[in-house]
Design an enzyme around this catalytic site. Sequence first.
Site, PDB file in Angstrom:
ATOM      1  N   LEU A  38      -0.822   3.966  -4.256  1.00 19.24           N
ATOM      2  CA  LEU A  38       0.536   3.741  -4.927  1.00 19.24           C
ATOM      3  C   LEU A  38       1.681   3.729  -4.020  1.00 19.24           C
ATOM      4  O   LEU A  38       2.840   3.606  -4.348  1.00 19.24           O
ATOM      5  CB  LEU A  38       0.862   4.385  -6.413  1.00 19.24           C
ATOM      6  CG  LEU A  38      -0.523   4.142  -7.336  1.00 19.24           C
ATOM      7  CD1 LEU A  38      -0.235   4.953  -8.724  1.00 19.24           C
ATOM      8  CD2 LEU A  38      -0.457   2.536  -7.730  1.00 19.24           C
ATOM      9  N   ARG A  39       1.384   4.426  -2.934  1.00 19.78           N
ATOM     10  CA  ARG A  39       2.349   4.801  -1.945  1.00 19.78           C
ATOM     11  C   ARG A  39       3.673   5.425  -2.318  1.00 19.78           C
ATOM     12  O   ARG A  39       4.386   5.846  -1.475  1.00 19.78           O
ATOM     13  CB  ARG A  39       3.025   3.206  -1.299  1.00 19.78           C
ATOM     14  CG  ARG A  39       2.157   2.376  -0.980  1.00 19.78           C
ATOM     15  CD  ARG A  39       1.317   2.595   0.041  1.00 19.78           C
ATOM     16  NE  ARG A  39       0.521   1.625   0.638  1.00 19.78           N
ATOM     17  CZ  ARG A  39      -0.753   1.803   1.244  1.00 19.78           C
ATOM     18  NH1 ARG A  39      -1.243   3.072   1.194  1.00 19.78           N
ATOM     19  NH2 ARG A  39      -1.612   0.805   1.928  1.00 19.78           N
ATOM     20  N   ASP A  96      -9.276  -0.884  -4.473  1.00 19.04           N
ATOM     21  CA  ASP A  96      -8.539  -0.556  -3.166  1.00 19.04           C
ATOM     22  C   ASP A  96      -7.345  -1.099  -2.902  1.00 19.04           C
ATOM     23  O   ASP A  96      -7.128  -1.628  -1.604  1.00 19.04           O
ATOM     24  CB  ASP A  96      -9.658  -0.592  -1.822  1.00 19.04           C
ATOM     25  CG  ASP A  96      -8.998   0.202  -0.648  1.00 19.04           C
ATOM     26  OD1 ASP A  96      -8.035   0.975  -0.622  1.00 19.04           O
ATOM     27  OD2 ASP A  96      -9.715  -0.294   0.329  1.00 19.04           O
TER      28      ASP A  96
END
Lengths: 431, 323
Positions: A64-65, A306
């Site tokens: 999700l950064r 992923d």
Amino acid sequence: MSSLLIKGGRIIDPASNLDRAGDVLIEEGKISRIEPSIWAPGIRSIDASGLIVAPGFVDIHVHLREPGREDEETIQSGSRAAAAGGFTTICCMPNTDPVNDSPTVTRYIIEEAARHAVTRVFPIGAISAGSAGEKLSEIGEMVEAGAVGISDDGKPVMDGQLMRRAMEYSLPFRIPVIEHCEDLHLSAHGSMNEGFQSTALGLKGISRAAEDTMASRDIILAELTGAHIHIAHLSTRGALDLVRQGKRKGIHVTCEVTPHHFTLTDAACCGYDTNAKMSPPLRTQDDLDGLIEGLVDGTIDCIATDHAPHNANEKMLEFDRAPFGITGLETALGLSLTRLFHTGKIDLKRLIELFTVNAARIINRPLGELAIGAEADVTLFSTESEWVYDVSRTQSKSRNSPFHGMRLKGQVAATIVAGKTVYLNEGLLRA
Amino acid sequence: MPLKAKHLLGIRDLSAEQIQLILDTAESFREISTRPIKKVPTLRGKSVINLFFEASTRTRTSFEIAAKRLSADAINISASTSSVVKGETLVDMARNLQAMAPDVIVIRHSSSGAPHQLARICDAAIVNAGDGAHEHPTQALLDALTILDRKKRLAGLRVAIVGDVAHSRVARSNCLLLGKMGAQVRVCAPPTLLPLGFERTFDLLQPMEHPGTLWVTHDMQQALADADVVMMLRIQLERQHEAFFPSVREYFRFYGLSAERMQAAKPDAIIMHPGPINRGVEIASDVADGPYSVILDQVTSGVAVRMAVLFLLAGGSKEETGA
């Protein structure tokens, strides 16, 4: 809380071995009744005729950064992309900036998710501090804060002793130890699968042995410690055989595969399209066939995406300089139906199991089932609707997908989390 | 006769006919370089950008001279890959160059595939002057021209290619070209310097109709036996730390070209090297400077081949070479 009547769909719940036409009633965010026909005046209803009514999908492997790279994805945008892909629960990997290696970051993610996410979000904590592979992170406190597993994903744990300690230490917390299997010495600076294609393209290869040897070490350590090892994004026939043997011996080993690994081969790297670059890399047809066998025979426990958003600028670099990874949340179901169900490889019950209850069991959460009294997470989809994936309309903040323009058969109609409709495909369904 | 190709990205994309056309055109350009005034007006008004991301003296100069002898305007850009560090991507740079409307962009880059990425964006004809460990098509063409000059044919010749094949774009392009033209190629290297499944890769890349063959050996004696051509590859000493072989001394002992080893080849065999040579590492000094060495002829052929490539891609046909 939300109440909703889903009428006239084909209800498939692998956990209870249910497959029949009927209605599902949701009251106060829980599933209250599943019957052939329910009359519930005053409750909003949706017409699910022609659609499959399944437990909400669970993706145990997304990036999700946030925190750190909000230009690529946020908890909010990532969860919206998940909802558009039929996922009601996602687990986010700890390779953020800072790394999720402490209860503080774990809590931050959970609080941000509570405010902004449309799906359930469970963090996965780092195995080692900073995912640097040197000392254990605060695993117990992260689990207390809500982490559902540990992994240094993106990086393997190269130190075997540290991996052993992580497995032993995780035992009382009943969490999976999730490994990105790659011997970094063997894969050194490679950018695609090692083989005919890498030789022809002049790109440095990543051998399958880099994955297989690491999977082998981890399964042996799981046998030694009794821990639960979960092999992330398994991509080779060799690693699959190792998992199969391990399961036969009673070792607690599970594994996931991504839709791109059972859809594409390393031939997709011809033309140097950086959206065909991911880790582990796209493998050969023989590996792809092996993965499909594993999906059919049950060796593979679940499908995970992923989902790895990357800034377009970084994917515009030369192939060997571009980052690894592609987005995947929105195409997972379409690819799985197209490549696995419509080809007659697996039936719908098995396909749904791969997306739901099996994934939920890996993280020990009572999700992915349509049981009376359970959380009303439901995914509605059409197996027949044909569509073309258009990455310019993605809910994600990134567009690094190799599936742009691909024709798929089977599409999400609606995604319901705790009785609340968080995604609706108006072409297939009107609320 | 036109080349029927917009770019020259690799030998892999060329048919035997296209290779022959480039070689014939190059042959007709050779003579220009022997004139007192080494210039023809053929490409007047055309612009050629030499975009070199990797240090190169010989290839860049060769392209520059080729362009100038055809009266094209040649512009050299020594771009360091550090532009990436500044935040400019290859794509940005390509768009900027495109805005200046060049006719041909010659690119050398340390990343395999960079010319292919450029070709997707630019309208200009792209010439690959070496990309990573992928291809170096003009090198293979100039090698072929050099061999033709001495041996008058390619089909049926026995060519030994010896050295660091794994990291060599020269080896890949030469294997493809020689295969397509019907030569018998023997590739010799320690297994650590050979990509996995190298033989099979070239079998799969060969057109079905084609008679050339390629096989791999780790024995110099076998590779050189009755060879017509011995092509030595440069050992990149900066890769020493990666432990592909134990020492330079041992490497030379098993894979170096000495006068004694050359005894196995045909008496009139020629010795080639793409340069720059490491004397005493892959080739003994006396062999490099000996009578059968055509290493400097290769450089001369390079100008003719690059003139032919620029000319054919910038829109000419063989009849109007001005030669």
